[in-house]
Design a protein around this motif. Structure first.
Motif, mmCIF file in Angstrom:
data_model
loop_
_atom_site.group_PDB
_atom_site.id
_atom_site.type_symbol
_atom_site.label_atom_id
_atom_site.label_comp_id
_atom_site.label_asym_id
_atom_site.label_seq_id
_atom_site.Cartn_x
_atom_site.Cartn_y
_atom_site.Cartn_z
ATOM 1 N N ARG A 31 8.634 66.320 49.758
ATOM 2 C CA ARG A 31 8.060 67.660 49.657
ATOM 3 C C ARG A 31 9.059 68.703 49.184
ATOM 4 N N GLU A 32 10.112 68.261 48.532
ATOM 5 C CA GLU A 32 11.075 69.208 47.988
ATOM 6 C C GLU A 32 10.482 69.871 46.760
ATOM 7 N N TYR A 33 10.521 71.169 46.715
ATOM 8 C CA TYR A 33 10.016 71.931 45.583
ATOM 9 C C TYR A 33 10.893 71.695 44.352
ATOM 10 N N THR A 34 12.200 71.717 44.566
ATOM 11 C CA THR A 34 13.141 71.404 43.498
ATOM 12 C C THR A 34 14.450 70.938 44.129
ATOM 13 N N TYR A 35 15.441 70.656 43.336
ATOM 14 C CA TYR A 35 16.694 70.132 43.853
ATOM 15 C C TYR A 35 17.840 70.618 42.961
ATOM 16 N N PRO A 36 19.019 70.717 43.539
ATOM 17 C CA PRO A 36 20.134 71.230 42.720
ATOM 18 C C PRO A 36 20.671 70.149 41.787
ATOM 19 N N ASP A 37 21.419 70.581 40.825
ATOM 20 C CA ASP A 37 22.044 69.670 39.874
ATOM 21 C C ASP A 37 23.238 68.992 40.536
ATOM 22 N N GLY A 38 23.658 67.864 40.002
ATOM 23 C CA GLY A 38 24.916 67.261 40.426
ATOM 24 C C GLY A 38 24.812 66.321 41.605
ATOM 25 N N LEU A 39 23.595 66.057 42.110
ATOM 26 C CA LEU A 39 23.458 65.145 43.252
ATOM 27 C C LEU A 39 23.175 63.713 42.803
ATOM 28 N N GLY A 40 23.009 63.520 41.505
ATOM 29 C CA GLY A 40 22.672 62.182 41.016
ATOM 30 C C GLY A 40 21.207 61.850 41.170
ATOM 31 N N TRP A 41 20.363 62.847 41.429
ATOM 32 C CA TRP A 41 18.938 62.592 41.627
ATOM 33 C C TRP A 41 18.133 62.698 40.338
ATOM 34 N N GLN A 42 18.692 63.400 39.345
ATOM 35 C CA GLN A 42 17.856 63.734 38.191
ATOM 36 C C GLN A 42 17.385 62.503 37.438
ATOM 37 N N VAL A 43 18.303 61.552 37.225
ATOM 38 C CA VAL A 43 17.927 60.406 36.391
ATOM 39 C C VAL A 43 16.729 59.679 36.995
ATOM 40 N N TYR A 44 16.707 59.561 38.323
ATOM 41 C CA TYR A 44 15.573 58.865 38.966
ATOM 42 C C TYR A 44 14.287 59.690 38.840
ATOM 43 N N ASN A 45 14.413 60.998 38.999
ATOM 44 C CA ASN A 45 13.244 61.857 38.836
ATOM 45 C C ASN A 45 12.693 61.794 37.410
ATOM 46 N N VAL A 46 13.578 61.704 36.433
ATOM 47 C CA VAL A 46 13.116 61.596 35.041
ATOM 48 C C VAL A 46 12.342 60.297 34.852
ATOM 49 N N ILE A 47 12.902 59.197 35.382
ATOM 50 C CA ILE A 47 12.208 57.904 35.257
ATOM 51 C C ILE A 47 10.832 57.975 35.927
ATOM 52 N N GLU A 48 10.802 58.578 37.113
ATOM 53 C CA GLU A 48 9.534 58.658 37.853
ATOM 54 C C GLU A 48 8.503 59.500 37.095
ATOM 55 N N THR A 49 8.948 60.623 36.556
ATOM 56 C CA THR A 49 8.006 61.478 35.834
ATOM 57 C C THR A 49 7.497 60.776 34.575
ATOM 58 N N ALA A 50 8.411 60.118 33.871
ATOM 59 C CA ALA A 50 7.965 59.361 32.699
ATOM 60 C C ALA A 50 6.980 58.282 33.124
ATOM 61 N N GLY A 51 7.308 57.601 34.215
ATOM 62 C CA GLY A 51 6.420 56.561 34.740
ATOM 63 C C GLY A 51 5.047 57.099 35.086
ATOM 64 N N SER A 52 5.005 58.308 35.621
ATOM 65 C CA SER A 52 3.710 58.869 36.018
ATOM 66 C C SER A 52 2.825 59.106 34.806
ATOM 67 N N TYR A 53 3.437 59.456 33.678
ATOM 68 C CA TYR A 53 2.625 59.649 32.470
ATOM 69 C C TYR A 53 2.159 58.309 31.899
ATOM 70 N N VAL A 54 3.011 57.285 32.007
ATOM 71 C CA VAL A 54 2.577 55.940 31.592
ATOM 72 C C VAL A 54 1.422 55.484 32.470
ATOM 73 N N LEU A 55 1.556 55.720 33.759
ATOM 74 C CA LEU A 55 0.505 55.370 34.725
ATOM 75 C C LEU A 55 -0.797 56.081 34.377
ATOM 76 N N ALA A 56 -0.690 57.378 34.082
ATOM 77 C CA ALA A 56 -1.889 58.138 33.716
ATOM 78 C C ALA A 56 -2.531 57.554 32.453
ATOM 79 N N ALA A 57 -1.697 57.154 31.504
ATOM 80 C CA ALA A 57 -2.234 56.562 30.272
ATOM 81 C C ALA A 57 -2.982 55.267 30.586
ATOM 82 N N GLY A 58 -2.402 54.466 31.476
ATOM 83 C CA GLY A 58 -3.067 53.223 31.855
ATOM 84 C C GLY A 58 -4.432 53.484 32.476
ATOM 85 N N LEU A 59 -4.494 54.491 33.344
ATOM 86 C CA LEU A 59 -5.763 54.802 34.006
ATOM 87 C C LEU A 59 -6.778 55.347 33.004
#
Lengths: 634, 127, 192
Positions: A461-489
């Motif tokens: 439930r985090e609204y956003t997160y600061p830079d430099g924690l190493g979280w961004q790359v995973y969030n990018v993958i997840e967001t890209a994945g969500s659009y692939v998922l939406a396309a599949g549906l």
């Protein structure tokens, strides 16, 4: 094997067609009591809410794509994740599995002509629709619930949530629970009393065992939720003190009551998926389910033990260890029935002759994700592990694997499996397989990295997160994945939508299915079966002699029940024929009752309590009118 | 030991074999959590009782009922051995339900043992 | 009617199964209310709090006994209805209705009296006390409406459907009477 009709049989069928015909057009749909039409209404309404919940999810993922993003405001983000959870659980997955699949298929699978209480069935749909509109009215007013789907106090109390947001939640869910409780009662009585002769409890399809378990679970899970919601609304609207510590109240009471509902709820979500899987696997592996009694008991057991594990959602709250150990023990053992089912499904596929058509692909995807989600789930039964990872993205990963991967995949597989039965047409197999793979990889990309994010400490439930924690790359993958998922549906929807008009005709039984619905036409006639079938195994369509005997009984006029709007009642344990039941035909009372209740809830929301009582009185009048006309009896 | 599964004794054993262990666990769980919540609350058990003896008595009592359920399911299973689980009722149904009882009883016994043993080592300290 | 099938002795009509399941879910709701009351009682040093008088005992117990005694009346009405004796069934439902209405009237009097002494908004005890009693009274009111419905319909004679309806009411009143006993025991427990 479909029943071929001779002259006498044809006359009986014509009589049945006349008796069971409903009004054409919109009026017919508004007053329908046909379980198949109600199932279709549930189906499309649930899909609409699925789309809404999906859009909310894409907005959440887009907001989390990069650090310090401000695509939406923090307040809007709170509404988004709350509405996403509420929508997906209460307005999509439960209605589509129980309301759509359950309603459409259960009477067909047990050889009945309709549910036990057809008008109550219609009422459960209209109440569901009205409750969904009620909750979404809050969103359209900019006042959607915003304290998370589990809505903890004191955040959800009047002091910290003074607006009507939480009242949309509280009153909306009470209204929604009326629909699900009524539906559960209908399912139980239908399964108990309307089974075809010979379908004793040990010969009932596994799909029916799953729905029996779901229905009992709903019956006992809704009361704790309603208790919590009544307490919450009394606190908010009338100043009561259930959750106010200063007056001796206890915020923990909300958590206990909510999770006493909330944990059985997740089994309510997954059990229909188990039922769909156990319907698809035998058909596409051409063999009977391995360890049939164990799979049946596992479906019931998971629901039963599920009522004793709720505190595992509260391991980080500071309860006494002696209290928590009861729940840790039960949480460890509850894995075993799920493991029994996994063993049975996999062994059935391995020892059978699998045909990897689209429906079975979805089940393989389901098994894969259920194993992953199950492993992360059993980890949470270990209290120290839970206390490290509670409220992190590890939890988000776990429940999306089990709710989306394991509950929704069979629903999608079921759509493909029963599409020919419901529509009379086949979907495009190549596009179907592509839609599966897109959705599968989209799901994996979206939700697997969340395990890692959770272990890295990203809270949910985090609204956003600061830079430099190493979280961004995973969030990018997840967001890209969500659009692939939406396309599949979207591809699933497109495939089925186009095939509805252009698919080749399917015939009665394109798969060689094992359960009774494949014996009738595609789509089934309003009366389902011209003759009530008699069964001698849980795989009636594979008992050719029994189906040939059905055809002969149709000619002789035995158990055709064509004298009126009739179906057969039978005994609970052994399904011995009992009585002929006169079923009600179309009726305006269900939708009217739902509208009166909607009025009452809307007036409570706006604190017009006197007017709300008037609407409740009108609801009582409608109930009286409903019961005024009595069924004909022998 | 064999019984006539369709006679009165057989019917009682059949239902006890199916429902005994789940019922025992339900009592154990509700009673145990209730006792623990009351005892570990800020103000202790109002009845003046003690946590450990009450929990132990509950554990042993319900364990006995659950084990009895397992035994009953075993008797009915043996009495209907050779009957097809998908066979015609009543014997097919009775055998099917005895298989169910035999499978679920050990699971409930395991929960009672695990939570009961855990309870002897743990107290009201916060987790 | 196209096939002559007679219900075997002891089979329950679908309507009875439905009311049994309604009782199960409402019983669970009652269980949650009572469990919540007991849970809240473990959170405070005094229950009821000092500002609230101890609950009365005699009146609730006597009223519970009254309510319990009406359940056999409705049960007997159901029995007569199944044997086709409409007048006897109607009379028994009417007597039960009068007693149950008297019960509710007395309960409302005491409820009102309690409200004049302490408010549900003053403490968790009061909130739980009034909610528990209010939920029970709402169920009694629903039962009274069911009685009125039966009395109206039975004036038009007996049918199997109406006989089942009387049986449904009998099951419902057994539940409400049981609910009354449990609620009474819970609310008077601090005074015992």
């Amino acid at each position: 094997m479909a029943i071929e009709a001779g002259t006498a049989a044809r006359a009986r069928i014509d009589r049945l067609e006349r008796v069971w015909l409903e009004h054409p057009g919109v009026l017919g749909w508004l007053t329908t009591t046909d379980h198949k039409r109600i199932g279709i209404l549930y189906f499309f309404t649930s899909l609409f809410f699925f789309a809404a919940g999906g859009v909310e999810a894409l907005l959440i993922r887009s907001q989390l794509l990069v650090p310090n993003e401000t695509l939406v405001s923090p307040g809007a983000f709170n509404q988004l994740f709350t509405m996403h959870g509420l929508t997906m659980i209460f307005l999509f997955v439960i209605p589509i599995s129980t309301g759509a699949f359950g309603n459409y298929l259960l009477p067909l699978m047990i050889g009945a002509r309709d549910m036990a209480f057809p008008r109550m069935n219609a009422f459960s749909f209209w109440a569901f629709l009205c409750s969904g509109i009620f909750i979404y009215t809050g969103l359209f007013m900019g006042n959607a619930p915003d304290a998370g789907w589990f809505n903890y106090v004191p955040l959800a109390g009047k002091q910290f949530s003074p607006g009507v947001n939480i009242d949309f939640y509280g009153l909306g869910l009470i209204f929604n629970s009326v629909s699900t409780t009524v539906a559960a009662i209908n399912f139980i009585v239908t399964i108990f009393k309307l089974r075809a002769p010979g379908m004793s409890i040990n010969r009932m399809p596994l799909f029916c065992f799953a729905f029996l378990a779901v229905s009992f679970a709903l019956l006992f899970a809704m009361p704790p939720l309603n208790t919590a919601l009544v307490f919450l609304e009394l606190d908010r609207l009338a100043g009561f003190d259930f959750f106010n510590i200063g007056s001796g109240g206890a915020p923990l009471l909300w958590q206990h009551l909510f999770w006493l509902f909330g944990h059985p709820e997740v089994y309510i979500i997954i059990l229909p998926a188990f039922g769909i899987a156990t319907a698809i696997i035998p058909t596409f592996t051409r063999r009977r389910m391995v360890a049939f009694p164990l799979v049946a008991l596992a479906e019931i057991l998971v629901a039963f033990i599920g009522f004793g594990v709720w505190v595992h959602h509260m391991f980080a709250v500071g309860l006494a260890t002696i209290t928590m150990v009861y729940f840790a023990a039960a949480s460890l053992i509850i894995v075993i029935p799920s493991a029994i089912q996994l063993f049975a499904w996999i062994t059935t596929m391995v020892t059978g002759t699998p045909r990897f058509k689209t429906p079975l692909l979805w089940i393989v995807g389901f098994i894969t994700f259920f194993i992953v989600g199950g492993l992360s789930g059993i980890s949470f039964a270990v209290i120290p592990f839970d206390q490290q990872l509670t409220d992190t993205y590890f939890v988000v990963a776990h429940f999306h694997f089990v709710i989306f991967g394991a509950a929704v995949f069979p629903i999608l597989g079921g759509m493909y499996y029963w599409f020919p039965k419901v529509t009379g047409r086949m979907y495009h197999e190549g596009v179907g397989q592509l839609s599966f793979w897109l959705t599968f990889f989209g799901t994996a990309l979206t939700f697997f990295p969340m395990h890692i994010l959770g272990l890295l400490g990203m809270p949910r439930r985090e609204y956003t997160y600061p830079d430099g924690l190493g979280w961004q790359v995973y969030n990018v993958i997840e967001t890209a994945g969500s659009y692939v998922l939406a396309a599949g549906l979207l591809l699933v929807a497109a495939n089925l939508g186009v095939s509805l008009f252009r698919g080749r005709f399917a015939g009665n039984d394109p798969w060689g299915g094992d359960t009774l619905e494949w014996s009738t036409t595609s789509p089934p006639p309003p009366y389902n079966y011209p003759v009530i079938p008699v069964v001698t195994s849980p795989y009636p369509m594979w008992d050719l002699a029994d189906r040939e005997e059905d055809a002969r009984r149709l000619e002789r006029g035995e158990l055709t029940l064509e004298g009126g709007h009739e179906t057969l009642g039978s005994s609970v344990l052994d399904a011995e024929p009992d009585e002929v039941l006169e079923m009600p035909a179309e009726s305006p009372w269900p939708i009217l009752l739902a509208l009166m209740l909607a009025g009452a809830f809307a007036l409570v929301l706006t604190t017009h309590y006197g007017s709300a009582l008037v609407f409740l009185g009108l609801a009582a009048v409608v109930l009286g009118a409903w019961h005024w006309k009595e069924p004909e009896t022998a | 030991m064999r019984v006539d599964p369709t006679g009165l004794a057989g019917k009682i054993l059949s239902w006890y074999g199916l429902l005994g262990a789940p019922f025992a666990w339900t009592i154990f769980h509700v009673g145990g959590v209730g006792i623990a919540t009351g005892a570990c609350s800020p103000f202790g058990l109002r009845s003046g009782g003690d946590l450990q003896p009450a929990s132990l008595a509950l554990g042993f009592g319900t364990l006995a009922v659950a084990v009895g359920g397992l035994g009953a399911a075993l008797v009915v299973y043996v009495s209907t051995r050779g009957v097809d689980e998908e066979g015609a009722p009543p014997l097919g149904r009775i055998h099917f339900l005895s298989v169910v009882g035999l499978t679920i009883a050990p699971l409930f016994i395991a929960i009672i043992l695990m939570a009961g043993l855990g309870g002897t080592a743990l107290g009201c300290e916060q987790g | 009617m196209s096939t002559a099938l007679t219900p075997r002795r002891g089979t329950l009509p679908n309507g009875i199964w439905a009311v049994a399941l309604v009782i199960a879910t409402e019983g669970a709701f009652l269980g949650c209310l009572i469990a919540s009351y007991l849970f809240l009682a473990t959170r405070v040093p005094e229950w009821p709090p000092p500002s609230v008088p101890e609950p009365r005992v005699l009146a609730p117990v006597l009223l519970s006994v009254l309510l319990v005694l009406t359940a056999p009346l409705v049960y007997a009405a159901s029995s007569f209805a199944r044997r086709g004796r409409a007048h006897a069934a109607w009379l028994l439902v009417f007597v039960a209705f009068l007693l149950q209405a008297e019960y509710l009237g007395a309960q409302i009097y005491f409820f009102h009296d309690d409200l004049s002494q302490f408010s549900p908004t003053g403490s968790a005890y009061a909130s739980a006390y009034f909610t528990l009693l209010g939920a029970h009274h709402a169920h009694v009111l629903a039962g009274l409406l069911l009685d009125v419905w039966l009395l109206l319909r039975l004036l038009g004679g007996l049918t199997p459907y109406r006989a089942t309806a009387v049986r449904v009411a009998a099951w419902y009143w057994v539940f409400v009477a049981g609910m009354g006993v449990l609620v009474t025991l819970t609310v008077i427990s601090p005074a015992l």
